[in-house]
Scaffold this motif. Structure first.
Motif, PDB file in Angstrom:
ATOM      1  N   LEU A  82       0.866  -1.177   0.000  1.00 29.91           N
ATOM      2  CA  LEU A  82       0.000   0.000   0.000  1.00 29.91           C
ATOM      3  C   LEU A  82       0.904   1.228   0.000  1.00 29.91           C
ATOM      4  O   LEU A  82       1.086   1.906   1.005  1.00 29.91           O
ATOM      5  N   ASP A  83       1.483   1.509  -1.166  1.00 27.71           N
ATOM      6  CA  ASP A  83       2.509   2.528  -1.260  1.00 27.71           C
ATOM      7  C   ASP A  83       2.091   3.756  -2.061  1.00 27.71           C
ATOM      8  O   ASP A  83       2.915   4.586  -2.414  1.00 27.71           O
ATOM      9  N   THR A  84       0.794   3.857  -2.345  1.00 31.07           N
ATOM     10  CA  THR A  84       0.264   5.061  -2.998  1.00 31.07           C
ATOM     11  C   THR A  84      -1.026   5.467  -2.284  1.00 31.07           C
ATOM     12  O   THR A  84      -1.680   4.642  -1.630  1.00 31.07           O
ATOM     13  N   ASP A  85      -1.368   6.731  -2.440  1.00 31.25           N
ATOM     14  CA  ASP A  85      -2.626   7.199  -1.848  1.00 31.25           C
ATOM     15  C   ASP A  85      -3.808   6.416  -2.405  1.00 31.25           C
ATOM     16  O   ASP A  85      -4.732   6.069  -1.670  1.00 31.25           O
ATOM     17  N   ARG A  86      -3.782   6.131  -3.676  1.00 30.55           N
ATOM     18  CA  ARG A  86      -4.892   5.389  -4.302  1.00 30.55           C
ATOM     19  C   ARG A  86      -5.048   3.997  -3.691  1.00 30.55           C
ATOM     20  O   ARG A  86      -6.151   3.588  -3.346  1.00 30.55           O
ATOM     21  N   LYS A  87      -3.956   3.270  -3.557  1.00 30.91           N
ATOM     22  CA  LYS A  87      -4.015   1.923  -2.976  1.00 30.91           C
ATOM     23  C   LYS A  87      -4.495   1.978  -1.528  1.00 30.91           C
ATOM     24  O   LYS A  87      -5.313   1.154  -1.107  1.00 30.91           O
ATOM     25  N   ARG A  88      -3.977   2.925  -0.764  1.00 37.16           N
ATOM     26  CA  ARG A  88      -4.399   3.042   0.637  1.00 37.16           C
ATOM     27  C   ARG A  88      -5.870   3.430   0.730  1.00 37.16           C
ATOM     28  O   ARG A  88      -6.590   2.950   1.605  1.00 37.16           O
ATOM     29  N   PHE A  89      -6.341   4.269  -0.184  1.00 34.80           N
ATOM     30  CA  PHE A  89      -7.750   4.684  -0.193  1.00 34.80           C
ATOM     31  C   PHE A  89      -8.645   3.507  -0.565  1.00 34.80           C
ATOM     32  O   PHE A  89      -9.662   3.260   0.099  1.00 34.80           O
ATOM     33  N   LEU A  90      -8.287   2.778  -1.603  1.00 34.54           N
ATOM     34  CA  LEU A  90      -9.100   1.628  -2.017  1.00 34.54           C
ATOM     35  C   LEU A  90      -9.161   0.565  -0.925  1.00 34.54           C
ATOM     36  O   LEU A  90     -10.179  -0.116  -0.772  1.00 34.54           O
ATOM     37  N   ARG A  91      -8.110   0.432  -0.150  1.00 33.63           N
ATOM     38  CA  ARG A  91      -8.067  -0.531   0.960  1.00 33.63           C
ATOM     39  C   ARG A  91      -9.186  -0.261   1.967  1.00 33.63           C
ATOM     40  O   ARG A  91      -9.724  -1.171   2.581  1.00 33.63           O
ATOM     41  N   LEU A  92      -9.552   0.995   2.122  1.00 31.61           N
ATOM     42  CA  LEU A  92     -10.598   1.358   3.088  1.00 31.61           C
ATOM     43  C   LEU A  92     -11.927   0.690   2.768  1.00 31.61           C
ATOM     44  O   LEU A  92     -12.706   0.383   3.670  1.00 31.61           O
ATOM     45  N   PHE A  93     -12.190   0.435   1.495  1.00 36.01           N
ATOM     46  CA  PHE A  93     -13.462  -0.170   1.090  1.00 36.01           C
ATOM     47  C   PHE A  93     -13.488  -1.680   1.286  1.00 36.01           C
ATOM     48  O   PHE A  93     -14.534  -2.309   1.188  1.00 36.01           O
ATOM     49  N   PHE A  94     -12.343  -2.260   1.570  1.00 37.79           N
ATOM     50  CA  PHE A  94     -12.258  -3.704   1.797  1.00 37.79           C
ATOM     51  C   PHE A  94     -12.782  -4.089   3.183  1.00 37.79           C
ATOM     52  O   PHE A  94     -13.328  -5.166   3.382  1.00 37.79           O
TER      53      PHE A  94
END
Length: 136
Positions: A107-119
């Motif tokens: 999780l090394d980008t803002d996008r990846k970290r943001f998408l993780r929230l929906f998991f």
């Protein structure tokens, strides 16, 4: 409840169990440093715990909850509720990892970290659905 639905619930529960045990072992051994990126700063204030302690405790809980899903079938509904509450309880760590731009586990980008929230809501739903027998 149909046999297919029952089989899907069983598959989901066993998959969740395995994932939880694996995640817990990762917390305890080879991924401890990376999991510290998900520990909110406020959890260590005034508790006497450091981030590594929080990672260890959460790892132990994950192993226990994951294994219990399989070995305590009579407590399935209660365990599903506990696991859902656990997922809700650790969600602030995912939010803090996003807000403070902390890398960990790819999780090394803002996008990846943001998408993780929906998991996280998906995990809550699977924990609850897979531990029900379809009756009210």
């Amino acid at each position: 409840m149909s046999d297919t639905t029952s089989s899907l619930r069983t598959f989901a529960r066993w998959s969740l169990s395995g994932a939880m045990v694996f995640a817990g072992l990762t917390h305890l051994f080879w991924g401890r440093k990376e999991f510290q990126a998900q520990v909110p700063d406020w959890t260590t204030r005034g508790t006497g715990f450091d981030k590594d302690d929080v990672v260890i405790v959460s790892g132990v809980l994950e192993v226990m909850l994951g294994a219990s899903l399989v070995v305590l079938p009579g407590s399935r509904r209660t365990l599903g509720n506990c696991l859902a509450a656990f997922f809700v309880g650790i969600f602030p760590g995912n939010v803090e990892q996003y807000l403070k731009k902390r890398d960990g586990f790819g999780l090394d980008t803002d996008r990846k970290r943001f998408l993780r929230l929906f998991f996280q809501p998906v995990l809550v739903a699977v924990a609850l659905w897979s531990t029900r027998d379809g009756r009210r």
